[in-house]
Design an enzyme around this catalytic site. Structure first.
Site, PDB file in Angstrom:
ATOM      1  N   GLY A 299      85.647  67.713  61.472  1.00  0.00           N
ATOM      2  CA  GLY A 299      85.086  67.845  60.128  1.00  0.00           C
ATOM      3  C   GLY A 299      84.806  69.309  59.827  1.00  0.00           C
ATOM      4  O   GLY A 299      83.955  69.909  60.463  1.00  0.00           O
ATOM      5  N   GLY A 303      80.612  67.975  55.097  1.00  0.00           N
ATOM      6  CA  GLY A 303      79.203  67.549  55.036  1.00  0.00           C
ATOM      7  C   GLY A 303      78.615  67.599  53.635  1.00  0.00           C
ATOM      8  O   GLY A 303      78.996  68.444  52.818  1.00  0.00           O
ATOM      9  N   SER A 304      77.669  66.698  53.397  1.00  0.00           N
ATOM     10  CA  SER A 304      77.062  66.592  52.062  1.00  0.00           C
ATOM     11  C   SER A 304      76.287  67.849  51.681  1.00  0.00           C
ATOM     12  O   SER A 304      76.118  68.146  50.507  1.00  0.00           O
ATOM     13  CB  SER A 304      76.111  65.398  52.034  1.00  0.00           C
ATOM     14  OG  SER A 304      75.078  65.598  52.981  1.00  0.00           O
ATOM     15  N   CYS A 306      77.119  70.890  52.918  1.00  0.00           N
ATOM     16  CA  CYS A 306      77.967  71.970  53.390  1.00  0.00           C
ATOM     17  C   CYS A 306      78.725  72.586  52.220  1.00  0.00           C
ATOM     18  O   CYS A 306      79.307  71.866  51.404  1.00  0.00           O
ATOM     19  CB  CYS A 306      78.946  71.397  54.413  1.00  0.00           C
ATOM     20  SG  CYS A 306      80.064  72.627  55.040  1.00  0.00           S
ATOM     21  N   GLY A 340      80.711  63.969  59.173  1.00  0.00           N
ATOM     22  CA  GLY A 340      80.379  64.485  57.848  1.00  0.00           C
ATOM     23  C   GLY A 340      81.170  63.861  56.711  1.00  0.00           C
ATOM     24  O   GLY A 340      82.297  63.397  56.883  1.00  0.00           O
ATOM     25  N   ASN A 363      73.470  63.001  56.187  1.00  0.00           N
ATOM     26  CA  ASN A 363      72.824  62.515  54.969  1.00  0.00           C
ATOM     27  C   ASN A 363      72.389  61.045  55.026  1.00  0.00           C
ATOM     28  O   ASN A 363      71.270  60.698  54.652  1.00  0.00           O
ATOM     29  CB  ASN A 363      73.820  62.727  53.813  1.00  0.00           C
ATOM     30  CG  ASN A 363      73.188  62.492  52.469  1.00  0.00           C
ATOM     31  OD1 ASN A 363      72.346  61.616  52.334  1.00  0.00           O
ATOM     32  ND2 ASN A 363      73.569  63.275  51.481  1.00  0.00           N
ATOM     33  N   ARG A 387      68.750  69.703  55.019  1.00  0.00           N
ATOM     34  CA  ARG A 387      69.354  71.006  54.780  1.00  0.00           C
ATOM     35  C   ARG A 387      70.488  71.263  55.752  1.00  0.00           C
ATOM     36  O   ARG A 387      70.482  70.799  56.902  1.00  0.00           O
ATOM     37  CB  ARG A 387      68.315  72.117  54.889  1.00  0.00           C
ATOM     38  CG  ARG A 387      67.770  72.316  56.271  1.00  0.00           C
ATOM     39  CD  ARG A 387      66.855  73.527  56.309  1.00  0.00           C
ATOM     40  NE  ARG A 387      66.335  73.763  57.648  1.00  0.00           N
ATOM     41  CZ  ARG A 387      65.460  74.698  57.959  1.00  0.00           C
ATOM     42  NH1 ARG A 387      64.990  75.488  57.023  1.00  0.00           N
ATOM     43  NH2 ARG A 387      65.044  74.855  59.185  1.00  0.00           N
ATOM     44  N   ARG A 403      64.474  86.021  67.547  1.00  0.00           N
ATOM     45  CA  ARG A 403      63.690  87.228  67.826  1.00  0.00           C
ATOM     46  C   ARG A 403      62.271  86.887  68.240  1.00  0.00           C
ATOM     47  O   ARG A 403      61.468  87.773  68.476  1.00  0.00           O
ATOM     48  CB  ARG A 403      63.612  88.072  66.573  1.00  0.00           C
ATOM     49  CG  ARG A 403      64.949  88.603  66.215  1.00  0.00           C
ATOM     50  CD  ARG A 403      64.754  89.751  65.279  1.00  0.00           C
ATOM     51  NE  ARG A 403      65.781  89.708  64.272  1.00  0.00           N
ATOM     52  CZ  ARG A 403      65.564  89.946  62.997  1.00  0.00           C
ATOM     53  NH1 ARG A 403      64.353  90.213  62.561  1.00  0.00           N
ATOM     54  NH2 ARG A 403      66.558  89.909  62.150  1.00  0.00           N
ATOM     55  N   GLU A 473      87.431  50.978  39.140  1.00  0.00           N
ATOM     56  CA  GLU A 473      87.440  49.532  39.350  1.00  0.00           C
ATOM     57  C   GLU A 473      86.715  49.143  40.637  1.00  0.00           C
ATOM     58  O   GLU A 473      86.159  48.041  40.749  1.00  0.00           O
ATOM     59  CB  GLU A 473      88.909  49.069  39.423  1.00  0.00           C
ATOM     60  CG  GLU A 473      89.112  47.578  39.461  1.00  0.00           C
ATOM     61  CD  GLU A 473      90.566  47.242  39.687  1.00  0.00           C
ATOM     62  OE1 GLU A 473      91.169  46.637  38.796  1.00  0.00           O
ATOM     63  OE2 GLU A 473      91.116  47.602  40.757  1.00  0.00           O
ATOM     64  N   GLY A 475      83.955  50.322  42.000  1.00  0.00           N
ATOM     65  CA  GLY A 475      82.499  50.222  41.957  1.00  0.00           C
ATOM     66  C   GLY A 475      82.085  49.173  40.934  1.00  0.00           C
ATOM     67  O   GLY A 475      82.932  48.537  40.301  1.00  0.00           O
TER      68      GLY A 475
END
Ligand code: RVP
Length: 482
Positions: A299, A303-304, A306, A340, A363, A387, A403, A473, A475
């Site tokens: 992938g 990603g949603s 990305c 993803g 997600n 995120r 750091r 059609e 959905g």
């Protein structure tokens, strides 16, 4: 211009053609899969190694349901090790190293230890681990003298029911029931503590009959590892803590530094299952496998959260990427994990039908009770944050972590070129219920194709391309949704 002749397809471009099926009930469909040659999953689903998706609670929930969680790596090694331990401790037939206390310790110390570890009892032993007694919250919570030694409130050895270390689960259950006790210490021939079986653990095992477990009956967990050479240290610490799968995780897995790290990890941990990615081509699969990967994650830019494809112009539509990589994976006998871009159970079925052995979801599992991070309420609705790990805030946090300091100068923020976003997803409740819906959809999809199991799905699946009209059609349409 060097242009591939065939267009790249993704989930919404196709449907699976229904085929003759003798499957009567979705229950008769077997969704189990090999994630690597040594790891079998009851459901072919992994939770993504993202800091808004997988920490210990998610990993526990995923393994309990028969999938697997992969812990993200944007944290210190110490914190990650603690999470691995938490998952490994969450469920096991026998607690191999029960928490113990000396008889001279005070009641207050026992109370403190139980509260800190979130457990209801401690085994009392001497310096040589000989069993001396058991002390539970009931013994200490209302004890009038907190400075009294534990030996004065414990149930002493002579009143304890115990079993030998090789006790079978059935015999242990019988003992716990007939004596109406909650804890059964196990001892060796010298009466030294060798483990502990509790009613709570047995109940948990019964509740999750398909849980993903290791040879000792503990839940399995995967850990993400980065490509920098010092990440070997993270891998080492996680392996020692009991991690079951190393996942070398980098956005462009078909790169020299990724291949070098795969070789280094395989050389250092030859017996640890190793998944590597992400790639989007057959060559990527071949090179990672040659370097030592036992499974390959596919992938790039799907990603949603990305934005790699927008920012860099690179990627391969996910279904084509899965199909191409899976053809190579099947040839090399290496599982392919589709990572993803899936938004529905139908997408998961399509990813599997295109040849994947399992899918990795970000997600779809974010926004659950078990995903890390607090809930936020917007206009009366509950949400959680998800995120991308290449988003601006995740990048800044990583710099801070590397750091070891709190502040990253503001002007540095502008140096980051994010390839991901921060977003809200609706609060979705428990992972268990989400997985039930996803797996239910997949089982149903497999039965439409006439596939009793994943290998049959790979063999029988036939895709048909659809037009924008076909998608409309597909959905709910021409109705007012209520
Ligand atoms: P999704 O399920 O569509 O949310 O995708 C999850 C996947 O997205 C992750 O497993 C990872 O491969 C990818 N990802 C995570 N962060 C980013 C980014 O910031 N670009 N991408």
């Amino acid at each position: 211009m060097n242009l591939r002749p065939d267009p790249g397809l993704t989930f919404d471009d196709v449907l699976l053609v229904p085929k003759y099926s003798d499957i009567r009930s979705r229950k008769d469909v077997d969704t189990s899969t090999w994630l690597t040659p040594g790891i079998r999953l009851h459901i072919p689903i992994l939770s993504a190694n993202m800091d808004t998706v997988t920490e210990a609670s998610m990993a526990i929930a995923m393994a309990q349901q028969g999938g697997l969680g992969v812990l993200h790596r944007f944290m210190s090694i110490e914190r990650m090790v603690e999470m691995v331990r938490k998952v490994k401790r969450a469920e096991s037939m026998v607690v191999l190293t029960p928490l113990t206390i000396l008889p001279s310790a005070s009641v207050a110390e026992a109370r403190h230890l139980m509260a800190e570890e979130g457990i209801g009892g401690l085994v009392v032993v001497d310096e040589h681990q000989h069993l001396l007694g058991l002390v539970t919250t009931r013994d200490v919570l209302l004890a009038p003298d907190a400075s009294a030694p534990v030996s004065t409130v414990m149930t002493p050895r002579e009143r304890l029911i115990v079993a030998r270390e090789n006790e079978t689960l059935e015999a242990a259950r019988h003992k716990l029931y007939t004596h109406r006790i909650e804890k059964l210490p196990l001892v060796d021939a010298e009466d030294r503590l060798a483990g502990l079986i509790t009613v709570q653990d047995i109940v948990k095992i019964q509740e999750h009959p398909h849980a993903t477990k290791d040879g000792l009956g503990r839940l399995r967990v995967g850990v993400a590892i980065g490509v920098k050479p010092e990440e070997i240290e993270r891998a080492q610490a996680c392996v020692e803590a009991g991690a079951d799968l190393l996942v070398l995780d980098i956005a462009h897995g078909h790169s020299e530094h990724a291949l070098r790290m795969v070789r280094a990890l395989k050389q250092r941990f030859p017996n640890m299952p190793l998944m590597a990615g992400n790639v989007a081509t057959a060559e990527g699969v071949r090179d990672l496998v040659k370097a030592g990967a036992d499974a390959v994650k596919v992938g790039v830019g799907a990603g949603s959260i990305c934005t790699t494809r927008i920012v860099t112009g690179c990627g391969v539509p996910q279904l084509t990427a899965i199909a191409e990589c899976a053809a190579e994976g099947h040839r090399l006998n290496v599982p392919i994990i589709a990572d993803g871009g899936m938004r529905t159970s139908g997408d998961v079925t399509k990813a599997l039908a295109a040849g994947a052995s399992a899918v990795m979801l970000g997600n779809m599992l974010a926004g659950t009770e078990e995903s890390p991070g607090p809930e936020v309420v917007r206009q009366g609705r509950r949400y959680k944050i998800v995120r991308g790990m290449a988003s601006l805030t995740a990048n800044v946090q990583r710099r801070r972590l590397e750091r070891n300091e709190e502040d990253v100068e503001e002007e540095e923020w502008s140096e980051v070129v994010p390839e991901g976003v921060e977003a809200l997803v609706p609060y979705r409740g428990k992972v268990k219920d989400i997985l039930h819906q996803i797996v239910g959809g997949v089982r149903s999809g497999m039965s439409y194709v006439g596939a009793h199991n994943l290998p049959e799905l790979w063999e029988k699946a036939e895709f048909i391309r659809i037009t924008p009209a076909g998608k409309v059609e597909s959905g709910a349409h021409d109705v007012e949704l209520i």
